[in-house]
Design a protein around this motif. Structure first.
Motif, PDB file in Angstrom:
ATOM      1  N   ALA A 122     -17.460 -34.340 -25.266  1.00 53.27           N
ATOM      2  CA  ALA A 122     -18.329 -35.283 -25.968  1.00 53.27           C
ATOM      3  C   ALA A 122     -17.789 -35.594 -27.357  1.00 53.27           C
ATOM      4  CB  ALA A 122     -19.746 -34.718 -26.065  1.00 53.27           C
ATOM      5  N   SER A 123     -17.227 -34.583 -28.022  1.00 53.57           N
ATOM      6  CA  SER A 123     -16.635 -34.802 -29.345  1.00 53.57           C
ATOM      7  C   SER A 123     -15.458 -35.765 -29.251  1.00 53.57           C
ATOM      8  CB  SER A 123     -16.189 -33.468 -29.942  1.00 53.57           C
ATOM      9  OG  SER A 123     -15.547 -33.658 -31.187  1.00 53.57           O
ATOM     10  N   ASP A 124     -14.622 -35.612 -28.218  1.00 51.24           N
ATOM     11  CA  ASP A 124     -13.512 -36.544 -28.016  1.00 51.24           C
ATOM     12  C   ASP A 124     -14.026 -37.960 -27.770  1.00 51.24           C
ATOM     13  OD1 ASP A 124     -11.575 -34.549 -28.277  1.00 51.24           O
ATOM     14  OD2 ASP A 124     -11.602 -34.085 -26.139  1.00 51.24           O
ATOM     15  N   ILE A 125     -15.063 -38.066 -26.963  1.00 54.66           N
ATOM     16  CA  ILE A 125     -15.633 -39.390 -26.683  1.00 54.66           C
ATOM     17  C   ILE A 125     -16.112 -40.042 -27.974  1.00 54.66           C
ATOM     18  CG2 ILE A 125     -17.542 -40.597 -25.547  1.00 54.66           C
ATOM     19  CD1 ILE A 125     -17.283 -38.525 -23.256  1.00 54.66           C
ATOM     20  N   ARG A 126     -16.802 -39.283 -28.802  1.00 58.83           N
ATOM     21  CA  ARG A 126     -17.277 -39.839 -30.075  1.00 58.83           C
ATOM     22  C   ARG A 126     -16.116 -40.250 -30.968  1.00 58.83           C
ATOM     23  NH1 ARG A 126     -21.492 -35.898 -29.240  1.00 58.83           N
ATOM     24  NH2 ARG A 126     -20.246 -34.267 -30.228  1.00 58.83           N
ATOM     25  N   ALA A 127     -15.011 -39.488 -30.930  1.00 61.25           N
ATOM     26  CA  ALA A 127     -13.847 -39.831 -31.753  1.00 61.25           C
ATOM     27  C   ALA A 127     -13.247 -41.168 -31.327  1.00 61.25           C
ATOM     28  CB  ALA A 127     -12.798 -38.727 -31.668  1.00 61.25           C
ATOM     29  N   ARG A 158     -11.218 -37.967  -9.296  1.00 62.84           N
ATOM     30  CA  ARG A 158     -10.706 -37.760  -7.952  1.00 62.84           C
ATOM     31  C   ARG A 158     -10.164 -36.350  -7.784  1.00 62.84           C
ATOM     32  NH1 ARG A 158      -6.756 -42.874  -7.758  1.00 62.84           N
ATOM     33  NH2 ARG A 158      -6.328 -41.963  -9.808  1.00 62.84           N
ATOM     34  N   SER A 159     -10.435 -35.794  -6.606  1.00 63.41           N
ATOM     35  CA  SER A 159      -9.995 -34.440  -6.285  1.00 63.41           C
ATOM     36  C   SER A 159      -9.448 -34.429  -4.864  1.00 63.41           C
ATOM     37  CB  SER A 159     -11.169 -33.467  -6.442  1.00 63.41           C
ATOM     38  OG  SER A 159     -10.730 -32.132  -6.336  1.00 63.41           O
ATOM     39  N   GLU A 160      -9.280 -33.231  -4.308  1.00 67.48           N
ATOM     40  CA  GLU A 160      -8.699 -33.113  -2.972  1.00 67.48           C
ATOM     41  C   GLU A 160      -9.651 -33.544  -1.870  1.00 67.48           C
ATOM     42  OE1 GLU A 160      -5.493 -32.317  -2.333  1.00 67.48           O
ATOM     43  OE2 GLU A 160      -5.303 -32.429  -4.519  1.00 67.48           O
ATOM     44  N   SER A 161     -10.925 -33.648  -2.197  1.00 67.35           N
ATOM     45  CA  SER A 161     -11.914 -34.078  -1.213  1.00 67.35           C
ATOM     46  C   SER A 161     -12.959 -34.934  -1.900  1.00 67.35           C
ATOM     47  CB  SER A 161     -12.590 -32.871  -0.554  1.00 67.35           C
ATOM     48  OG  SER A 161     -13.434 -32.217  -1.491  1.00 67.35           O
ATOM     49  N   ILE A 162     -13.676 -35.730  -1.139  1.00 66.94           N
ATOM     50  CA  ILE A 162     -14.738 -36.541  -1.717  1.00 66.94           C
ATOM     51  C   ILE A 162     -15.877 -35.679  -2.241  1.00 66.94           C
ATOM     52  CG2 ILE A 162     -16.517 -38.254  -1.181  1.00 66.94           C
ATOM     53  CD1 ILE A 162     -13.738 -39.442  -1.690  1.00 66.94           C
ATOM     54  N   PRO A 163     -16.337 -34.636  -1.503  1.00 73.58           N
ATOM     55  CA  PRO A 163     -17.381 -33.788  -2.095  1.00 73.58           C
ATOM     56  C   PRO A 163     -16.973 -33.191  -3.444  1.00 73.58           C
ATOM     57  CG  PRO A 163     -17.255 -33.384   0.258  1.00 73.58           C
ATOM     58  CD  PRO A 163     -16.094 -34.274  -0.081  1.00 73.58           C
ATOM     59  N   ALA A 164     -15.719 -32.768  -3.572  1.00 72.79           N
ATOM     60  CA  ALA A 164     -15.267 -32.212  -4.848  1.00 72.79           C
ATOM     61  C   ALA A 164     -15.226 -33.300  -5.926  1.00 72.79           C
ATOM     62  CB  ALA A 164     -13.898 -31.571  -4.688  1.00 72.79           C
ATOM     63  N   SER A 165     -14.814 -34.509  -5.558  1.00 71.01           N
ATOM     64  CA  SER A 165     -14.785 -35.625  -6.513  1.00 71.01           C
ATOM     65  C   SER A 165     -16.196 -35.953  -6.984  1.00 71.01           C
ATOM     66  CB  SER A 165     -14.151 -36.855  -5.859  1.00 71.01           C
ATOM     67  OG  SER A 165     -12.849 -36.577  -5.390  1.00 71.01           O
ATOM     68  N   ILE A 166     -17.137 -35.992  -6.056  1.00 67.30           N
ATOM     69  CA  ILE A 166     -18.520 -36.289  -6.411  1.00 67.30           C
ATOM     70  C   ILE A 166     -19.100 -35.193  -7.289  1.00 67.30           C
ATOM     71  CG2 ILE A 166     -20.853 -36.455  -5.438  1.00 67.30           C
ATOM     72  CD1 ILE A 166     -19.647 -38.109  -3.163  1.00 67.30           C
ATOM     73  N   GLU A 167     -18.750 -33.937  -7.012  1.00 69.14           N
ATOM     74  CA  GLU A 167     -19.248 -32.834  -7.835  1.00 69.14           C
ATOM     75  C   GLU A 167     -18.751 -32.968  -9.269  1.00 69.14           C
ATOM     76  OE1 GLU A 167     -19.518 -29.186  -9.945  1.00 69.14           O
ATOM     77  OE2 GLU A 167     -17.599 -29.999  -9.247  1.00 69.14           O
ATOM     78  N   ARG A 168     -17.508 -33.358  -9.460  1.00 73.87           N
ATOM     79  CA  ARG A 168     -16.970 -33.545 -10.810  1.00 73.87           C
ATOM     80  C   ARG A 168     -17.688 -34.694 -11.512  1.00 73.87           C
ATOM     81  NH1 ARG A 168     -10.842 -34.305 -11.233  1.00 73.87           N
ATOM     82  NH2 ARG A 168     -11.151 -33.451 -13.317  1.00 73.87           N
ATOM     83  N   LEU A 169     -17.926 -35.768 -10.778  1.00 73.19           N
ATOM     84  CA  LEU A 169     -18.634 -36.920 -11.321  1.00 73.19           C
ATOM     85  C   LEU A 169     -20.055 -36.531 -11.729  1.00 73.19           C
ATOM     86  CD1 LEU A 169     -18.825 -40.002 -11.787  1.00 73.19           C
ATOM     87  CD2 LEU A 169     -19.298 -40.257  -9.357  1.00 73.19           C
ATOM     88  N   GLN A 170     -20.747 -35.810 -10.872  1.00 72.59           N
ATOM     89  CA  GLN A 170     -22.114 -35.390 -11.171  1.00 72.59           C
ATOM     90  C   GLN A 170     -22.168 -34.454 -12.371  1.00 72.59           C
ATOM     91  OE1 GLN A 170     -23.053 -33.764  -7.326  1.00 72.59           O
ATOM     92  NE2 GLN A 170     -24.049 -35.642  -6.616  1.00 72.59           N
ATOM     93  N   ARG A 171     -21.202 -33.547 -12.461  1.00 71.79           N
ATOM     94  CA  ARG A 171     -21.180 -32.612 -13.588  1.00 71.79           C
ATOM     95  C   ARG A 171     -20.978 -33.356 -14.910  1.00 71.79           C
ATOM     96  NH1 ARG A 171     -17.479 -29.395 -11.840  1.00 71.79           N
ATOM     97  NH2 ARG A 171     -15.770 -29.800 -13.292  1.00 71.79           N
ATOM     98  N   PHE A 172     -20.096 -34.356 -14.904  1.00 73.70           N
ATOM     99  CA  PHE A 172     -19.880 -35.167 -16.104  1.00 73.70           C
ATOM    100  C   PHE A 172     -21.168 -35.898 -16.493  1.00 73.70           C
ATOM    101  CE2 PHE A 172     -18.826 -39.313 -17.959  1.00 73.70           C
ATOM    102  CZ  PHE A 172     -18.127 -38.915 -19.087  1.00 73.70           C
ATOM    103  N   ALA A 173     -21.822 -36.510 -15.504  1.00 72.46           N
ATOM    104  CA  ALA A 173     -23.040 -37.261 -15.790  1.00 72.46           C
ATOM    105  C   ALA A 173     -24.155 -36.364 -16.301  1.00 72.46           C
ATOM    106  CB  ALA A 173     -23.494 -38.002 -14.536  1.00 72.46           C
ATOM    107  N   ALA A 174     -24.228 -35.147 -15.795  1.00 70.82           N
ATOM    108  CA  ALA A 174     -25.305 -34.236 -16.179  1.00 70.82           C
ATOM    109  C   ALA A 174     -25.033 -33.515 -17.492  1.00 70.82           C
ATOM    110  CB  ALA A 174     -25.540 -33.210 -15.066  1.00 70.82           C
ATOM    111  N   GLU A 175     -23.751 -33.168 -17.748  1.00 66.48           N
ATOM    112  CA  GLU A 175     -23.448 -32.289 -18.871  1.00 66.48           C
ATOM    113  C   GLU A 175     -22.858 -32.999 -20.086  1.00 66.48           C
ATOM    114  OE1 GLU A 175     -20.891 -29.239 -17.390  1.00 66.48           O
ATOM    115  OE2 GLU A 175     -22.388 -28.437 -15.990  1.00 66.48           O
ATOM    116  N   VAL A 176     -22.156 -34.109 -19.862  1.00 64.89           N
ATOM    117  CA  VAL A 176     -21.461 -34.763 -20.966  1.00 64.89           C
ATOM    118  C   VAL A 176     -22.160 -36.047 -21.405  1.00 64.89           C
ATOM    119  CG1 VAL A 176     -19.292 -35.799 -21.736  1.00 64.89           C
ATOM    120  CG2 VAL A 176     -19.248 -33.780 -20.244  1.00 64.89           C
ATOM    121  N   MET A 177     -22.487 -36.908 -20.456  1.00 62.55           N
ATOM    122  CA  MET A 177     -23.067 -38.196 -20.818  1.00 62.55           C
ATOM    123  C   MET A 177     -24.300 -38.081 -21.699  1.00 62.55           C
ATOM    124  SD  MET A 177     -22.350 -40.375 -17.303  1.00 62.55           S
ATOM    125  CE  MET A 177     -23.587 -41.613 -17.661  1.00 62.55           C
TER     126      MET A 177
END
Length: 316
Positions: free
Chosen positions: A271-276, A290-309
């Motif tokens: 988040a600090s980098d984003i603000r910079a 993107r990751s090795e599988s779609i479930p893993a890609s979606i998990e990364r996307l969801q984690r970003f939306a929940a924890e960083v955004m």
């Protein structure tokens, strides 16, 4: 800050189900845009240098779904997501046909297409497609952009250029977006900055990777150059969209000098980098979940939306 994400175009995740699952989840989570890369063929062996890896080798096994085909499928399965070519290699396709495809997709998507463009780097791909001379690809790209803008706003239209001509043609319907879909120029070379200043509605560089770090201080210098060049063209720099593409790294992968890479580590560090980057004038950050599988890609996307955004504000 707005956020975008890459869709898979090659490998085992580049399937109808995979592409649509990731696109729909990104839209549901409130991200702004989806990126679709462009390759048509790959040589078995190549002497061309890829600009975004340290070894200058492209990390592909040779497969790639076609860009406009992905755009059409995703346009029909989403309602709000911006659809961005990132980037379309302009000399690969006939300019009149490309103008028609972009306009049609803009109409059918409800005005959601952004045309990210580049001049290309893979000489062997140019040769396989019988594209215009690789060494003239910058001039060809400028001419193709001029053709697009004419065909998206004038009917009938005539054009006499160095590489292409037509007379008294109609190429309708026009795009839904007026005066035309936004055009973003990829890359951060001097030529790319000049092309942005003269022709484009946005600048779309790749950064935060070892071969192309583009940290905030370097971005600030490029933006100052772009502002000057835009002014010299009599255009409004403040009207440009600045869209920066970056991966998301694990903190276990340091930068070349051993320090933490941008957009890695804890949610607070990211988040600090984003603000910079927001502080220097970047409007949109494009992350690679993107990751090795779609479930893993979606998990990364969801984690970003929940924890960083939530730490820096959701996309609007």
């Amino acid at each position: 800050m707005r956020y975008g994400f890459y869709l898979p175009t090659r490998g085992p995740t580049a399937t109808r189900d995979g592409v649509l699952a990731l696109a729909r989840e990104g839209e549901r989570l409130g991200l702004h845009s989806a990126m679709i890369a462009d390759h048509i063929v790959f040589p078995v062996q190549s002497e061309s240098e890829y600009p975004y890896t340290l070894d200058r080798k492209h990390p592909s096994g040779g497969d790639a779904l076609e860009t406009f085909s992905i755009l059409g499928v995703v346009a029909g399965a989403t309602e709000r997501l911006r659809l961005v070519t990132s980037v379309l290699v302009l000399p690969y396709r006939n300019p009149v046909l490309t103008a028609k495809m972009v306009a049609s997709l803009d109409v059918l998507s409800g005005g959601r297409v952004t045309l990210g463009v580049g001049v290309g780097w893979l000489k062997e791909e140019f040769e396989a497609l019988d594209s215009p001379d690789f060494e003239r690809r910058g001039a060809v790209s400028d001419e193709w952009i001029a053709i697009f803008k004419q065909l998206w706003t004038q009917s009938p239209a005539s054009f006499t250029g160095e590489f292409y001509d037509y007379a008294d043609i109609r190429c309708e319907p026009f795009p839904l977006q007026k005066p035309h879909p936004p055009i973003w120029v990829g890359g951060h070379s001097r030529a790319a900055l000049r092309r942005t200043a003269k022709h484009a509605d946005g600048w779309h560089p790749v950064g935060a990777i070892a071969a192309s770090p583009l940290p905030p201080e370097e971005m600030r210098t490029h933006l100052a150059t772009l502002k000057r060049l835009t002014g010299e063209e009599g255009r409004d720099f403040s009207a440009l969209t600045i869209s920066y593409k970056a991966p998301l790294y694990d903190s276990s992968v340091p930068d070349r000098d051993g320090t933490r890479r941008s957009f890695s580590g804890s949610p607070e560090e990211i988040a600090s980098d984003i603000r910079a980057f927001a502080a220097i004038g970047v409007h949109e950050l494009i992350f690679d979940f993107r990751s090795e599988s779609i479930p893993a890609s979606i998990e990364r996307l969801q984690r970003f939306a929940a924890e960083v955004m939530p730490l820096v504000g959701r996309a609007r």
